[in-house]
Design a protein around this motif. Structure first.
Motif, short mmCIF file in Angstrom:
data_model
loop_
_atom_site.label_atom_id
_atom_site.label_comp_id
_atom_site.label_asym_id
_atom_site.label_seq_id
_atom_site.Cartn_x
_atom_site.Cartn_y
_atom_site.Cartn_z
N ARG A 84 0.77 -1.13 -0.15
CA ARG A 84 0.07 -0.02 -0.06
C ARG A 84 0.81 1.20 0.03
NH1 ARG A 84 -1.84 -3.37 3.94
NH2 ARG A 84 -3.81 -4.35 3.45
N PRO A 85 1.02 2.03 -1.14
CA PRO A 85 1.84 2.97 -1.35
C PRO A 85 1.45 4.29 -0.33
CG PRO A 85 0.42 2.84 -3.15
CD PRO A 85 0.19 1.71 -2.43
N TYR A 86 2.27 4.81 0.60
CA TYR A 86 2.12 5.90 1.19
C TYR A 86 3.34 6.42 1.99
CZ TYR A 86 0.30 8.88 5.02
OH TYR A 86 -0.19 10.07 5.90
N ALA A 87 3.34 7.87 1.83
CA ALA A 87 4.84 8.49 2.29
C ALA A 87 4.30 9.64 3.22
CB ALA A 87 5.50 8.81 1.16
N LYS A 88 5.03 9.74 4.58
CA LYS A 88 5.19 10.76 5.26
C LYS A 88 6.31 11.32 5.69
CE LYS A 88 2.48 12.25 9.49
NZ LYS A 88 1.63 13.45 8.64
N PHE A 89 6.79 12.50 5.52
CA PHE A 89 7.86 13.05 5.93
C PHE A 89 7.92 14.14 7.14
CE2 PHE A 89 11.89 15.25 5.79
CZ PHE A 89 12.85 14.42 5.50
N GLU A 90 8.30 14.09 8.45
CA GLU A 90 8.15 15.04 9.24
C GLU A 90 9.83 15.58 9.66
OE1 GLU A 90 5.54 13.99 12.83
OE2 GLU A 90 5.16 12.45 11.64
N GLY A 91 9.66 16.91 9.56
CA GLY A 91 11.14 17.59 10.04
C GLY A 91 11.49 18.54 8.83
N GLU A 92 12.18 19.75 9.47
CA GLU A 92 12.60 20.73 8.70
C GLU A 92 13.88 20.75 8.33
OE1 GLU A 92 12.11 25.47 8.07
OE2 GLU A 92 11.34 24.61 9.71
N PRO B 19 20.01 19.10 -3.95
CA PRO B 19 19.06 20.05 -3.33
C PRO B 19 18.38 19.46 -2.13
CG PRO B 19 18.69 19.57 -5.70
CD PRO B 19 19.69 18.59 -5.21
N VAL B 20 18.51 19.90 -0.94
CA VAL B 20 17.93 19.61 0.24
C VAL B 20 16.52 19.24 0.09
CG1 VAL B 20 17.46 20.44 2.83
CG2 VAL B 20 19.58 20.75 1.76
N GLU B 21 15.77 20.07 -0.56
CA GLU B 21 14.15 19.94 -0.72
C GLU B 21 13.90 18.82 -1.22
OE1 GLU B 21 12.37 22.80 -3.31
OE2 GLU B 21 14.17 22.27 -4.91
N MET B 22 14.85 17.92 -2.01
CA MET B 22 14.75 16.58 -2.59
C MET B 22 14.75 15.43 -1.52
SD MET B 22 13.65 17.23 -5.61
CE MET B 22 13.98 15.49 -6.28
N THR B 23 15.09 15.81 -0.40
CA THR B 23 15.29 14.65 0.60
C THR B 23 13.72 13.94 0.57
OG1 THR B 23 16.85 15.67 1.67
CG2 THR B 23 15.93 13.95 2.90
N ALA B 24 12.79 14.81 1.10
CA ALA B 24 11.37 14.25 1.26
C ALA B 24 10.87 13.64 0.07
CB ALA B 24 10.41 15.50 1.64
N HIS B 25 11.24 14.45 -1.02
CA HIS B 25 10.64 13.93 -2.53
C HIS B 25 11.16 12.61 -2.73
CE1 HIS B 25 8.38 14.64 -5.82
NE2 HIS B 25 9.58 14.36 -6.55
N ALA B 26 12.54 12.23 -2.34
CA ALA B 26 13.25 11.19 -2.49
C ALA B 26 12.50 9.81 -2.28
CB ALA B 26 14.51 10.96 -2.17
N LYS C 187 10.94 10.50 9.93
CA LYS C 187 10.83 11.68 11.01
C LYS C 187 12.40 11.95 11.37
CE LYS C 187 8.81 13.25 15.13
NZ LYS C 187 7.78 13.16 16.38
N VAL C 188 12.49 13.48 11.28
CA VAL C 188 14.08 13.71 11.48
C VAL C 188 14.06 14.98 12.21
CG1 VAL C 188 14.35 14.93 9.16
CG2 VAL C 188 16.33 14.24 10.53
N GLU C 189 15.05 15.24 13.19
CA GLU C 189 15.50 16.38 13.88
C GLU C 189 17.07 16.87 13.71
OE1 GLU C 189 13.85 15.79 18.01
OE2 GLU C 189 11.95 15.19 17.22
#
Length: 630
Positions: A550-558, A568-575, A590-592
């Motif tokens: 079941r495809p699902y993606a969630k990325f937490e953290g700035e 490009p940093v913005e591509m981390t979540a997109h990857a 989830k990253v801090e």
């Protein structure tokens, strides 16, 4: 020497002006008769031609060892040192050559490799008529030795009953050649083609010679089972490009150094102005008076040409059209002209690099294509004495992975036996896998878009090796971290459009990676299904994976900042979203932290660790009460 203005000629006239003198055909007919006679009658015919044409038909054509020793002892020590120095330079240039062996996993479980091996018997024809070409022996023998040829046989025309020239024998001794045969001309080529008397049958024949030798080489290589030959050979030739900055004396000496080879040799002068041409020709006449071989040089100059090309572009056009064996450039900016020339056997750049240096001791080979064949051939190299063999190895899983493509293409071509040969292996491999003989969980994917061309292979049951080249250095490092921490083998090659940014490359690689993971997992039978990892440092990164389908993606953290290296940093979540989408898995990240480099690295490492847990095989059942993971 005829002079023409390049600008006054149309295209057909330019081609005609640069045409080589036409062959009469007499040499070809005579060479064919000699070869046919020796082919039919063997040793008696060889001896008859050797006696008539060489003036020497000894009981054994092979030169005895004592003759080498005597020749070397009689040679001036200074000449010996010159031979050794030239051989060393040729060896140092050619040692970088040679085919390399390599292996590529083209599909998961399918390994294609190449190996290089030398020819068994290489024959070297060394002219020794009006001028014993010691230099040709060096130029041919050194690459053959570097290639590892086990048997090197030299043939050289004898000087009547005196046998092979002593300088040639001394040179052979100095460079480690001990197999020389006293026979020349078309009869030598025929003997090498068929293995006559004590002369071995050659796999490949190398070396320059007169028109009869060239014709014999061309004929024997076309016969069924005939030997290979090095390259098309004909009369020697040189083209010299000169402008007002050139030293007219230097240019004239370069033209004459080629003209003195043979009455059929051709020399061509490209001059920027008629005044330059006149100055050079005046020097030619002056220097001719002092040459011992002036008559030969004058005869060659009768077939030669001067073209006035005021523009460097015209010089380059003429040089490419002629495709000279030797091109010498003596202009104010020789490097720029050299860069524009695509077709030449060897190029000599600048006033201090005469063709004579290349003939003897500079290092590059002087056995070069003539007659315009430099458009398709290069000079003799170590590779010329080698041949390559490709080897294919496939595992059961490899055959299964490869089969669908092979079967489809065979059917497309209407070759059913080809299709069946592959299909039988696929079916057997699949049956054995279904009965519990499971192969490695591996896959290979190719993804080609307008922006990227990606070849990716993965093996979930092998810990390395990893070979990753996406063109984005930091991204390579991150993918390597996934592979290392997941304990898998990963190979990625990418040709991508990185001129604007790395976005397309990163996204397409992640999509391909997810697709390959899904394919390698197959029906997911027996896997742990879930994975979790939370490494602790000044950065905290956690990844949760569910491979249920079941495809699902969630990325937490700035993650602050614009980029890490080219990434490009913005591509981390997109990857991770791209991987989740194509893998059809739930991926939570989830990253801090404060350091962008460490935060991104933590995410990729944690993903690798979580993946290791999730793909672990724990049994043979599907880990779901519904008996499927979709």
């Amino acid at each position: 020497m005829k002079t023409l203005n390049w600008a006054d000629l149309d295209q057909d006239q330019r081609v005609a002006a640069l045409a080589r003198p036409e062959e009469t055909g007499a040499a070809a007919g005579a060479a064919r008769d000699i070869v046919d006679a020796i082919r039919a009658q063997g040793e008696p015919a060889l001896r008859a031609y050797a006696a008539r044409l060489d003036g020497h038909a000894p009981e054994q054509f092979r030169v005895p060892e004592a003759a080498f020793d005597a020749a070397l002892e009689a040679m001036d020590p200074a000449d010996q040192e010159a031979i050794k120095a030239a051989a060393d330079a040729v060896r140092r240039f050619h040692v970088k050559q040679g085919y390399s062996a390599y292996e590529v996993e083209t599909w998961s479980g399918v390994k294609a490799s190449r190996r290089a091996t030398p020819v068994d018997v290489a024959a070297l024809y060394v002219p020794a008529g009006s001028a014993p070409l010691v230099s040709s022996l060096i130029m041919l023998a050194i690459p053959a030795q570097l290639a590892g040829v086990p048997r090197i046989a030299v043939v050289a025309p004898p000087n009547g009953s005196d046998g092979v020239n002593a300088a040639l024998l001394a040179a052979a001794k100095l460079i480690g050649i001990d197999e020389v045969y006293a026979v020349g001309g078309a009869q030598a080529i025929a003997a090498l083609a068929f293995g006559v008397a004590d002369i071995p049958r050659a796999d490949k024949i190398f070396g320059p010679g007169n028109a009869y030798v060239a014709a014999a080489k061309a004929y024997v290589t076309a016969l069924p089972g005939g030997p290979a030959v090095d390259l098309p050979a004909g009369p020697s030739e040189v083209m010299v490009a000169a402008d007002t900055s050139a030293d007219a004396g230097f240019v004239a000496s370069d033209l004459l150094s080629q003209a003195e080879h043979d009455a059929n040799a051709q020399v061509v002068l490209l001059a920027d102005a008629e005044a330059t041409a006149r100055a050079v020709m005046a020097e030619v006449e002056t220097q001719l008076d002092t040459l011992p071989r002036a008559d030969i040089a004058r005869a060659a100059l009768e077939n030669s040409l001067c073209l006035v090309c005021p523009d460097e572009g015209d010089m380059a056009e003429a040089a490419n059209l002629y495709a000279a064996e030797h091109l010498i450039i003596q202009t104010a900016n020789p490097e720029t002209l050299a860069d524009k020339v695509r077709h030449a056997g060897s190029i000599f750049v600048g006033r201090w690099a005469p063709e004579a240096a290349g003939d003897y001791a500079a290092g590059p080979n002087h056995t070069l294509p003539t007659g315009g064949s430099a458009r398709a051939y290069g000079g003799v190299t170590v590779e010329a004495f080698q041949k390559t063999t490709t080897i294919l190895r496939a595992s059961k899983a490899g055959a299964r992975n490869l089969a669908p493509t092979v079967e489809r293409l065979a059917a497309l071509e209407g070759l059913d036996a080809h299709r069946i040969a592959m299909a039988k292996r696929r079916e057997t491999a699949s049956e054995e896998t279904a009965t519990g003989q499971r192969g490695p969980r591996a896959a290979a994917r190719r993804r080609k878009t307008a922006e990227t061309d990606i070849a990716l292979s993965i093996n979930l049951d092998r810990d390395g090796p990893n070979r990753i080249d996406t063109g984005v250095g930091y991204f390579d490092h991150m993918l390597d971290q996934i592979a290392r921490h997941a304990g898998i083998s990963l190979s990625i090659d990418v040709e991508g459009d990185l001129e604007i940014d790395a976005h397309h490359t990163i996204e397409d690689v992640c999509l391909t990676f997810g697709e390959a993971l899904a394919e390698a997992l197959g029906d997911k039978r027996g896997i742990a299904r879930f994975g979790f990892e939370l490494p602790m440092d000044e950065t905290r990164a956690g990844v949760w994976i569910d491979l249920s389908g079941r495809p699902y993606a969630k990325f937490e953290g700035e993650i602050l900042g614009d980029r890490v290296g080219e990434f490009p940093v913005e591509m981390t979540a997109h990857a991770f979203r791209s991987i989740a989408e194509s893998l059809k898995a739930a991926v939570h990240v989830k990253v801090e932290g404060d350091n962008a480099h460490h935060m991104i690295e933590g995410c990729f490492k944690a993903f690798g660790r979580a993946l290791r847990q999730a793909v672990r095989v724990e049994g043979d059942r599907l880990p779901s009460t519904k008996e499927h993971l979709a």
